[in-house]
Scaffold this active site. Sequence first.
Site, short mmCIF file in Angstrom:
data_model
loop_
_atom_site.label_atom_id
_atom_site.label_comp_id
_atom_site.label_asym_id
_atom_site.label_seq_id
_atom_site.Cartn_x
_atom_site.Cartn_y
_atom_site.Cartn_z
N ASN A 15 -2.14 -7.42 -6.70
CA ASN A 15 -2.96 -6.55 -5.84
C ASN A 15 -4.45 -6.89 -5.98
O ASN A 15 -5.19 -6.86 -5.00
CB ASN A 15 -2.72 -5.07 -6.20
CG ASN A 15 -1.51 -4.52 -5.48
OD1 ASN A 15 -1.53 -4.35 -4.27
ND2 ASN A 15 -0.45 -4.26 -6.23
N ARG A 92 -1.99 2.22 -17.99
CA ARG A 92 -2.39 3.30 -18.90
C ARG A 92 -2.81 4.52 -18.10
O ARG A 92 -3.31 4.40 -16.99
CB ARG A 92 -3.56 2.86 -19.78
CG ARG A 92 -3.15 1.79 -20.70
CD ARG A 92 -4.12 1.60 -21.84
NE ARG A 92 -3.47 0.68 -22.73
CZ ARG A 92 -2.62 1.04 -23.67
NH1 ARG A 92 -2.38 2.30 -23.92
NH2 ARG A 92 -2.02 0.14 -24.41
N HIS A 111 0.69 3.28 -5.87
CA HIS A 111 1.97 3.54 -6.54
C HIS A 111 3.12 3.16 -5.61
O HIS A 111 3.11 3.52 -4.43
CB HIS A 111 2.06 5.04 -6.91
CG HIS A 111 3.30 5.36 -7.67
ND1 HIS A 111 3.42 5.12 -9.03
CD2 HIS A 111 4.50 5.84 -7.26
CE1 HIS A 111 4.64 5.47 -9.41
NE2 HIS A 111 5.31 5.91 -8.37
C1 GRF Z 1 2.39 -2.67 -8.18
O1 GRF Z 1 3.70 -2.50 -7.72
C2 GRF Z 1 1.64 -1.36 -8.14
O2 GRF Z 1 2.05 -0.52 -7.11
C3 GRF Z 1 2.01 -0.75 -9.46
O3 GRF Z 1 2.07 -1.81 -10.37
C4 GRF Z 1 2.35 -3.03 -9.67
C5 GRF Z 1 1.24 -3.97 -10.01
O4 GRF Z 1 1.45 -5.26 -9.53
N1 GRF Z 1 1.06 0.28 -9.82
P1 GRF Z 1 0.28 -6.35 -9.61
O5 GRF Z 1 -0.17 -6.42 -11.07
O6 GRF Z 1 -0.83 -5.90 -8.70
O7 GRF Z 1 0.91 -7.64 -9.18
#
Ligand code: GRF
Length: 197
Positions: A15, A92, A111
């Site tokens: 992300n 966390r 989420h």
């Molecule tokens: C994602 O699925 C996000 O929704 C969740 O943790 C995951 C993180 O993935 N909170 P990345 O580290 O961004 O690849």
Amino acid sequence: MTINLAVFASGRGSNFKAILDAIEEGKCDAKVLCLVTDNPAAAAINYAKEKNIPVLIFERKNYKTAIDFDNAILFELKKYPIDLIVLAGYMRIIRSKDFLNYYKNKIINIHPSLLPKYPGAHAQKDAFEAGEKISGLTIHIVNEILDGGPIIFQHKVDISDCKSAEEVANKILKYEHIYYPFIIDQIAKGKIVLSKF
Ligand code: GRF
């Protein structure tokens, strides 16, 4: 107006990468001032380094309590003119009231479920095992309730064709990468005003 971000990530950082790519492509009017991580081995660190973004590493084991840990991050973050904290796979819970008050309505999280359904760390697996046909993603403001802050945005994803929890996670993740930068851009443009939620 361009908004200044601190991105928090604990692991893979896909992300974070999607946000950096959208910024570069002119689709997200933001600047990442720093990456904060609790994991010195997080792949997200590499993406920051590629762009010369400062990386602040805080290891929980170096602090007596979770509150001390959060407050140490707060102390360093105050040195940056941050408009928005973006949690992107940050594993966390922020427990310091000082931290949450200082950045009130300025922390968002993504989420991988349609909250309030399936909060917690195994949202995609929980949705899959419950036999859900539709799941999705939620972007919400972070407050003291785990995965419980005001919802800014949700996107539904049809998971009825998914054969495993992993497939569900991958399918939702594709939409996370589209909508997280988009919502940050909406906040930058003043089209979403967090204090109104
Ligand atoms: C994602 O699925 C996000 O929704 C969740 O943790 C995951 C993180 O993935 N909170 P990345 O580290 O961004 O690849």
